[in-house]
Motif scaffolding. Sequence first.
Motif, PDB file in Angstrom:
ATOM      1  N   PRO A   1       0.821  -1.214   0.000  1.00  9.65           N
ATOM      2  CA  PRO A   1       0.000   0.000   0.000  1.00  9.65           C
ATOM      3  C   PRO A   1       0.857   1.267   0.000  1.00  9.65           C
ATOM      4  O   PRO A   1       2.006   1.266   0.460  1.00  9.65           O
ATOM      5  CB  PRO A   1      -0.792  -0.112   1.318  1.00  9.65           C
ATOM      6  CG  PRO A   1      -0.702  -1.552   1.712  1.00  9.65           C
ATOM      7  CD  PRO A   1       0.627  -2.018   1.205  1.00  9.65           C
TER       8      PRO A   1
ATOM      9  N   TRP B   1      -7.613   0.512   1.590  1.00  8.10           N
ATOM     10  CA  TRP B   1      -7.847   1.132   0.276  1.00  8.10           C
ATOM     11  C   TRP B   1      -6.909   0.579  -0.791  1.00  8.10           C
ATOM     12  O   TRP B   1      -7.315   0.292  -1.920  1.00  8.10           O
ATOM     13  CB  TRP B   1      -7.663   2.642   0.412  1.00  8.10           C
ATOM     14  CG  TRP B   1      -7.907   3.473  -0.815  1.00  8.10           C
ATOM     15  CD1 TRP B   1      -6.969   4.144  -1.536  1.00  8.10           C
ATOM     16  CD2 TRP B   1      -9.163   3.747  -1.436  1.00  8.10           C
ATOM     17  NE1 TRP B   1      -7.564   4.823  -2.570  1.00  8.10           N
ATOM     18  CE2 TRP B   1      -8.911   4.596  -2.533  1.00  8.10           C
ATOM     19  CE3 TRP B   1     -10.480   3.363  -1.171  1.00  8.10           C
ATOM     20  CZ2 TRP B   1      -9.918   5.062  -3.374  1.00  8.10           C
ATOM     21  CZ3 TRP B   1     -11.473   3.835  -2.012  1.00  8.10           C
ATOM     22  CH2 TRP B   1     -11.202   4.669  -3.094  1.00  8.10           C
ATOM     23  N   GLU B   2      -5.629   0.437  -0.440  1.00  7.17           N
ATOM     24  CA  GLU B   2      -4.626  -0.042  -1.392  1.00  7.17           C
ATOM     25  C   GLU B   2      -3.982  -1.344  -0.916  1.00  7.17           C
ATOM     26  O   GLU B   2      -2.881  -1.681  -1.350  1.00  7.17           O
ATOM     27  CB  GLU B   2      -3.555   1.033  -1.605  1.00  7.17           C
ATOM     28  CG  GLU B   2      -4.118   2.276  -2.268  1.00  7.17           C
ATOM     29  CD  GLU B   2      -3.160   3.460  -2.305  1.00  7.17           C
ATOM     30  OE1 GLU B   2      -3.435   4.422  -3.057  1.00  7.17           O
ATOM     31  OE2 GLU B   2      -2.143   3.444  -1.577  1.00  7.17           O
TER      32      GLU B   2
ATOM     33  N   ILE C   1      -7.578  -4.628  -2.438  1.00  9.95           N
ATOM     34  CA  ILE C   1      -6.916  -5.168  -3.630  1.00  9.95           C
ATOM     35  C   ILE C   1      -6.812  -6.683  -3.522  1.00  9.95           C
ATOM     36  O   ILE C   1      -7.046  -7.408  -4.503  1.00  9.95           O
ATOM     37  CB  ILE C   1      -5.516  -4.541  -3.801  1.00  9.95           C
ATOM     38  CG1 ILE C   1      -5.599  -3.001  -3.797  1.00  9.95           C
ATOM     39  CG2 ILE C   1      -4.862  -5.046  -5.082  1.00  9.95           C
ATOM     40  CD1 ILE C   1      -6.509  -2.398  -4.844  1.00  9.95           C
TER      41      ILE C   1
ATOM     42  N   PHE D   1       1.408   0.771  -4.832  1.00  9.45           N
ATOM     43  CA  PHE D   1       0.672   2.001  -5.109  1.00  9.45           C
ATOM     44  C   PHE D   1       1.449   3.193  -4.566  1.00  9.45           C
ATOM     45  O   PHE D   1       1.868   3.193  -3.403  1.00  9.45           O
ATOM     46  CB  PHE D   1      -0.704   1.946  -4.443  1.00  9.45           C
ATOM     47  CG  PHE D   1      -1.568   0.815  -4.934  1.00  9.45           C
ATOM     48  CD1 PHE D   1      -2.591   1.051  -5.853  1.00  9.45           C
ATOM     49  CD2 PHE D   1      -1.366  -0.482  -4.498  1.00  9.45           C
ATOM     50  CE1 PHE D   1      -3.375   0.011  -6.326  1.00  9.45           C
ATOM     51  CE2 PHE D   1      -2.155  -1.529  -4.953  1.00  9.45           C
ATOM     52  CZ  PHE D   1      -3.155  -1.284  -5.872  1.00  9.45           C
TER      53      PHE D   1
ATOM     54  N   GLY E   1      -7.171   4.076  -6.046  1.00  3.07           N
ATOM     55  CA  GLY E   1      -7.492   2.732  -5.578  1.00  3.07           C
ATOM     56  C   GLY E   1      -8.155   1.907  -6.671  1.00  3.07           C
ATOM     57  O   GLY E   1      -7.719   1.902  -7.820  1.00  3.07           O
TER      58      GLY E   1
END
Length: 304
Positions: free
Chosen positions: A79, A90-91, A95, A156, A282
């Motif tokens: 992330p 979120w990341e 995922i 990310f 995201g």
Amino acid sequence: MRTFAFFLILGLAFTTSGRSQETIIPLWPNEVPLRIEADETEIQEKGDILKISKVQVPEIEVYLPSKANATGQGVLIFPGGGYHILAYDWEGRDIAKMLNTKGIAGIVVKNRLPTSASLEKNHLAPLVDAQRALRLVKSMAKDFNLDTDKIGIIGFSAGGHLTASLGAHYDKELIAPVDEIDLTKAKPNFIALVYPVIQFGAASTHMGSQTALLGENPTQEWIDFFSLEQQVRDDHAPTILFHSTDDTAVPVENSLSLYNALRQKNVPSALHIFPHGGHGFGLAPEIPLVNAWPKLLTDWIRSL
């Protein structure tokens, strides 16, 4: 090794006995390398996004698809968060769950961050954890129903920088091996980067990430080491990149520079640039066109 075995058993038991499907495993068996004592504890801020900072115990959180759907492929997920925090759901977790729907194992990495006071060689700790995470997953491939030749990495933003660093420096001996797992080759089989930080010491550098990792006055040696468009190797893993033209936080030149370097080395690679989307989108559920990137990713992984 007894301590490590205990944590493995505990993590696997949690998978089978709890409601959740994740397995949480610490990266290191006993003492965590590059750690120093400090009056600091991990912080988890639970808002719209779960933000984790001051990580003390780096670990992996493993999400597996059903065996009936499993492809044998796995992806370690790093992330973002500017090397200050980890945007952990979120990341990360989101995922992993998306990948599970395609039969791909998703492994979220909770690595240490260079802004922590409990580190020595702060600039190396994230990469040391990243190398260890990939080695650990490869060493446990049978337990996770994975093919060791089908394990890749995705990152990310600043997590993309860490991911790209692992792809370039997977064989750099940053610390002495602590056990036999550290003898496992830490080369990813493929790399995916989503609005990644790539360039240091350039006009398009995300200075927040560079300063967090290297401090206010970095040496040219470390700027070059972490300028990843300069570190593409002949045996670089196949790479796919996603970015938006209107990203004002991490300019698209970061992905462009890496793609051009990959192309010059004849590394199989793909680049998807969206006209809109900004930074930190995201899974982009509400952004048309950009929300196609997960399918583009999983189709690309299958093509390998």
